[in-house]
Design a protein around this motif. Structure first.
Motif, PDB file in Angstrom:
ATOM      1  N   UNK A 317       0.838  -1.199   0.000  1.00 45.52           N
ATOM      2  CA  UNK A 317       0.000   0.000   0.000  1.00 45.52           C
ATOM      3  C   UNK A 317       0.873   1.248   0.000  1.00 45.52           C
ATOM      4  N   UNK A 318       1.854   1.248   0.860  1.00 43.09           N
ATOM      5  CA  UNK A 318       2.690   2.445   0.961  1.00 43.09           C
ATOM      6  C   UNK A 318       3.383   2.746  -0.369  1.00 43.09           C
ATOM      7  N   UNK A 319       4.000   1.737  -0.985  1.00 46.88           N
ATOM      8  CA  UNK A 319       4.740   1.974  -2.228  1.00 46.88           C
ATOM      9  C   UNK A 319       3.835   2.555  -3.306  1.00 46.88           C
ATOM     10  N   UNK A 320       2.636   2.004  -3.401  1.00 50.30           N
ATOM     11  CA  UNK A 320       1.736   2.420  -4.479  1.00 50.30           C
ATOM     12  C   UNK A 320       1.066   3.760  -4.160  1.00 50.30           C
ATOM     13  N   UNK A 321       0.784   3.985  -2.891  1.00 44.28           N
ATOM     14  CA  UNK A 321       0.125   5.233  -2.483  1.00 44.28           C
ATOM     15  C   UNK A 321       1.085   6.415  -2.567  1.00 44.28           C
ATOM     16  N   UNK A 334       9.495   7.778   8.581  1.00 47.57           N
ATOM     17  CA  UNK A 334       8.483   8.662   9.189  1.00 47.57           C
ATOM     18  C   UNK A 334       7.229   8.709   8.306  1.00 47.57           C
ATOM     19  N   UNK A 335       7.456   8.919   7.000  1.00 46.36           N
ATOM     20  CA  UNK A 335       6.322   9.015   6.083  1.00 46.36           C
ATOM     21  C   UNK A 335       5.578   7.674   6.013  1.00 46.36           C
ATOM     22  N   UNK A 336       6.334   6.603   6.052  1.00 43.24           N
ATOM     23  CA  UNK A 336       5.714   5.276   6.060  1.00 43.24           C
ATOM     24  C   UNK A 336       4.783   5.155   7.266  1.00 43.24           C
ATOM     25  N   UNK A 339       1.485   7.236   6.994  1.00 39.03           N
ATOM     26  CA  UNK A 339       0.437   6.603   6.187  1.00 39.03           C
ATOM     27  C   UNK A 339      -0.097   5.338   6.871  1.00 39.03           C
ATOM     28  N   UNK A 340       0.791   4.590   7.463  1.00 44.82           N
ATOM     29  CA  UNK A 340       0.363   3.353   8.133  1.00 44.82           C
ATOM     30  C   UNK A 340      -0.662   3.685   9.222  1.00 44.82           C
ATOM     31  N   UNK A 341      -0.321   4.664  10.038  1.00 45.25           N
ATOM     32  CA  UNK A 341      -1.207   4.996  11.158  1.00 45.25           C
ATOM     33  C   UNK A 341      -2.482   5.685  10.697  1.00 45.25           C
ATOM     34  N   UNK A 342      -2.330   6.740   9.866  1.00 42.33           N
ATOM     35  CA  UNK A 342      -3.523   7.533   9.595  1.00 42.33           C
ATOM     36  C   UNK A 342      -4.418   6.872   8.552  1.00 42.33           C
ATOM     37  N   UNK A 343      -3.835   6.277   7.519  1.00 42.73           N
ATOM     38  CA  UNK A 343      -4.684   5.761   6.441  1.00 42.73           C
ATOM     39  C   UNK A 343      -5.100   4.310   6.667  1.00 42.73           C
ATOM     40  N   UNK A 344      -4.157   3.501   7.126  1.00 38.63           N
ATOM     41  CA  UNK A 344      -4.511   2.082   7.275  1.00 38.63           C
ATOM     42  C   UNK A 344      -5.124   1.801   8.648  1.00 38.63           C
ATOM     43  N   UNK A 345      -4.395   2.146   9.719  1.00 41.01           N
ATOM     44  CA  UNK A 345      -4.918   1.796  11.054  1.00 41.01           C
ATOM     45  C   UNK A 345      -6.142   2.650  11.403  1.00 41.01           C
ATOM     46  N   UNK A 346      -6.005   3.979  11.327  1.00 38.69           N
ATOM     47  CA  UNK A 346      -7.089   4.840  11.818  1.00 38.69           C
ATOM     48  C   UNK A 346      -8.263   4.969  10.865  1.00 38.69           C
ATOM     49  N   UNK A 347      -8.024   4.816   9.585  1.00 38.42           N
ATOM     50  CA  UNK A 347      -9.128   4.996   8.643  1.00 38.42           C
ATOM     51  C   UNK A 347      -9.760   3.648   8.272  1.00 38.42           C
ATOM     52  N   UNK A 348      -9.010   2.815   7.570  1.00 40.58           N
ATOM     53  CA  UNK A 348      -9.576   1.518   7.170  1.00 40.58           C
ATOM     54  C   UNK A 348      -9.786   0.603   8.384  1.00 40.58           C
ATOM     55  N   UNK A 349      -8.751   0.476   9.203  1.00 44.92           N
ATOM     56  CA  UNK A 349      -8.847  -0.421  10.363  1.00 44.92           C
ATOM     57  C   UNK A 349      -9.995  -0.019  11.281  1.00 44.92           C
ATOM     58  N   UNK A 350     -10.124   1.285  11.462  1.00 44.48           N
ATOM     59  CA  UNK A 350     -11.172   1.794  12.336  1.00 44.48           C
ATOM     60  C   UNK A 350     -12.568   1.478  11.802  1.00 44.48           C
ATOM     61  N   UNK A 351     -12.749   1.635  10.488  1.00 44.11           N
ATOM     62  CA  UNK A 351     -14.070   1.344   9.919  1.00 44.11           C
ATOM     63  C   UNK A 351     -14.408  -0.144  10.070  1.00 44.11           C
ATOM     64  N   UNK A 352     -13.406  -0.977   9.883  1.00 43.62           N
ATOM     65  CA  UNK A 352     -13.646  -2.415  10.048  1.00 43.62           C
ATOM     66  C   UNK A 352     -14.093  -2.696  11.485  1.00 43.62           C
ATOM     67  N   UNK A 406      -8.457   8.439  -3.516  1.00 45.57           N
ATOM     68  CA  UNK A 406      -9.928   8.517  -3.617  1.00 45.57           C
ATOM     69  C   UNK A 406     -10.589   7.466  -2.712  1.00 45.57           C
ATOM     70  N   UNK A 407      -9.993   6.280  -2.684  1.00 44.16           N
ATOM     71  CA  UNK A 407     -10.537   5.230  -1.809  1.00 44.16           C
ATOM     72  C   UNK A 407     -10.458   5.693  -0.353  1.00 44.16           C
ATOM     73  N   UNK A 408      -9.351   6.352  -0.003  1.00 44.36           N
ATOM     74  CA  UNK A 408      -9.187   6.855   1.366  1.00 44.36           C
ATOM     75  C   UNK A 408     -10.218   7.931   1.694  1.00 44.36           C
ATOM     76  N   UNK A 409     -10.479   8.807   0.722  1.00 45.90           N
ATOM     77  CA  UNK A 409     -11.481   9.857   0.950  1.00 45.90           C
ATOM     78  C   UNK A 409     -12.835   9.205   1.242  1.00 45.90           C
ATOM     79  N   UNK A 410     -13.148   8.166   0.490  1.00 47.05           N
ATOM     80  CA  UNK A 410     -14.438   7.495   0.718  1.00 47.05           C
ATOM     81  C   UNK A 410     -14.477   6.862   2.111  1.00 47.05           C
ATOM     82  N   UNK A 411     -13.368   6.278   2.526  1.00 44.80           N
ATOM     83  CA  UNK A 411     -13.328   5.691   3.878  1.00 44.80           C
ATOM     84  C   UNK A 411     -13.464   6.775   4.947  1.00 44.80           C
TER      85      UNK A 411
END
Ligand code: MSP
Length: 516
Positions: A317-321, A334-336, A339-352, A406-411
């Motif tokens: 995810x990180x490489x492609x994002x 740091x940048x990794x 993104x890991x925390x805000x986009x994957x853990x807090x956004x997607x992980x949180x919705x799950x 865009x997927x992140x915005x939707x999440x």
């Protein structure tokens, strides 16, 4: 079913794989998986480039035969692929018989056609770069730049391929096909390069100087030049798969575009009467502190360290994002982590978590039939319509970083919807209207999660599978159908919890100052 043949560059086996190599595999894999979702019959090739001076030298340093050395390093590259969830169909090594046979066949054919001739060559040769240099490569003070290592003047007989003869043809082809190279501006650079007359290409090395290569079929005192050998892998690997060539896309780094892939390769193919690949995608470099990540600069990151620490999907995810295909990106931990925390853990992980948790708490774990939509639901559905309509064209244009954004915005908007709809408040109310709205809220968040996840399988295949499994959902065979809002989860029993992106182990906190 349209067929789609995609390749990566084949890696030199003179050093271990680093993040740059891993990125190219992941990017190619994302394109391959995307095309499969689109219904194409995909053939995905990667492999290793094993001949040449550098490999011979590295083997010598280790005191082992080049073949043994190549076996070891090639195995290392190969072992990386499953660790990165790469879905390649084939892996080619240039030391394999199937490859050598085709290289020799093509060389013989070109020789018989008069495209290859013997001539005396005098020139300055860089052993490190395995190439003859030109006067324009010198520095103003007459010395050779550091990157060439030791440079010696050599006079020797060699075989040449008639590159110049096809210069006009290539200019015509590129002008008529402005999208042959992605990004477009790189094609302009090729045309710029072609403003200077091309020299014929020296395609042999005397065996007394280089033993580790494929002997020329018409003169066994020579082996073929490494690029002539390497490029042919794309054809040799599919010789026995009728209908596969030409490739749909060659994915390569920008450093090997001009001249090898954009000049030598199309001319070689054209001269041999073979079709040209349909497109070349040239990605940029992963850098560290402004320098290209590479073995020789000593700043190479081992991709497996990140995979072990964060999981393969977070890495992919990180490489492609992060990388805009074609441009360079600086890699920082740091940048990794951001993104890991805000986009994957807090956004997607949180919705799950919220979806599973609230469905369990307020509906016995079964996704309810929704009640009527309110404004908030309509707003979210409108955003989904826009997101899903944009997503496929973005991927078709290699804008994967924007597609993921865009997927992140939707999440994010789905999480915001939950805040506003506040099912925990509705759950406390006995009012039938609130109870209907609670059902709508639970069904909407589950469906939004299913849809957001339907955007991700090319980039995060195992995360997608895990989330679908806890939602009790088995995706259908048509990806486009999966992207339609449809309350597909109604009646599904969901799991209670799923940990997807655990917090990375925090560095040891400094000891708190003692109170006096
Ligand atoms: N063997 C040749 C390719 C022959 S293809 C017919 C070669 N090998 S390589 O090991 O040096 O590089 C393999 C691929 O990795 C190339 O496409 C190259 O651009 C890519 N990368 C190597 N370092 C890189 C980065 N730091 N960042 C991104 N990709 C880079 O060239």
């Amino acid at each position: 079913m349209p067929s789609f043949y995609i390749t990566t560059a084949i890696d030199y086996v003179n050093g271990s794989p680093h993040l740059g190599h891993a990125y190219e595999k992941v990017l190619t894999d994302v394109i391959a998986r995307f095309r499969r979702l689109m219904g194409d019959r995909v053939h995905f090739l990667t492999g290793t480039d094993e001949h040449g001076q550098k490999v011979q030298q590295s083997a010598q340093k280790r005191g082992i035969a080049p073949a043994k050395f190549a076996d070891e390093v090639s195995a290392e590259f190969r072992a990386l692929l499953p660790r990165l969830s790469i879905s390649n169909d084939d892996f080619i090594r240039t030391t394999e018989e199937r490859h050598k046979r085709v290289v020799r066949e093509i060389l013989q054919q070109l020789f018989d056609q008069g495209e290859i001739y013997l001539a005396e060559y005098r020139g300055f040769y860089s052993t490190r770069q395995e190439q003859f240099l030109q006067e324009k490569d010198r520095q103003p003070d007459g010395t050779w730049p550091e990157i060439f290592g030791e440079v010696t003047e050599i006079v020797e007989a060699n075989y040449f391929f008639r590159l110049r003869k096809y210069q006009e043809w290539l200019v015509g082809f590129l002008t008529a096909n402005p999208d042959w190279i992605f990004p477009r501006y790189r094609q302009k650079q090729v045309l710029e390069f072609l403003k200077e007359p091309l020299n014929d290409l020296c395609i042999s090395r005397p065996r007394e100087r280089l033993e580790w290569g494929i002997p020329l079929p018409f003169d066994e005192k020579f082996v073929t030049y490494v690029w002539f050998d390497a490029l042919v892998n794309y054809v040799s690997a599919v010789r026995d798969r009728p209908g596969t060539w030409p490739a749909s896309v060659h994915v390569i780094g920008k450093d090997i575009l001009v001249p090898p892939h954009a000049v030598y390769w199309p001319i070689m193919l054209h001269a041999a009467g073979l079709a040209l690949p349909k497109q070349i995608v040239a990605h940029g470099w992963w850098m560290q502190s402004g320098a290209k990540m590479s073995k020789s600069t000593g700043n190479a990151l081992n991709p497996l360290d990140l995979v072990s620490e964060f999981g393969v999907d977070a890495f992919r995810y990180y490489l492609i994002r992060e990388m805009n295909v074609g441009q360079d990106s600086d890699f920082t931990r740091e940048q990794f982590l951001v993104r890991y925390n805000s986009e994957l853990a807090n956004n997607l992980g949180n919705l799950v978590n919220r979806t599973l948790n609230m469905t369990t708490r307020f509906a016995g774990g079964v996704v309810p039939v929704p009640g009527p939509d309110g404004d908030l639901e309509q707003h979210l559905k409108a955003l989904w319509a826009k997101t899903s309509a944009e997503f496929i064209p973005l991927c078709e244009g290699y804008q994967f970083h924007t597609a993921l954004e865009r997927a992140m915005v939707f999440l994010t908007e789905t999480n915001a919807y939950i805040e506003k709809r506040a099912p925990w408040k509705l759950g406390k109310s006995a009012d039938p209207a609130d109870q209907a709205l609670l059902k709508t809220a639970l069904a909407t968040m589950a469906e939004s999660l299913r849809l957001a996840v339907a955007l991700l399988p090319a980039v995060m295949p195992s995360t997608t599978d895990k989330i679908n499994a806890v939602l009790g959902h088995t995706p259908g065979s048509s990806w486009r159908d999966e992207l339609a809002w449809g309350q597909r989860l109604t009646g599904n029993k969901v799991a209670e919890a799923l940990v997807l992106f655990p917090r990375p182990a925090a560095p040891a906190a400094p000891a708190a100052p003692r109170k006096a």
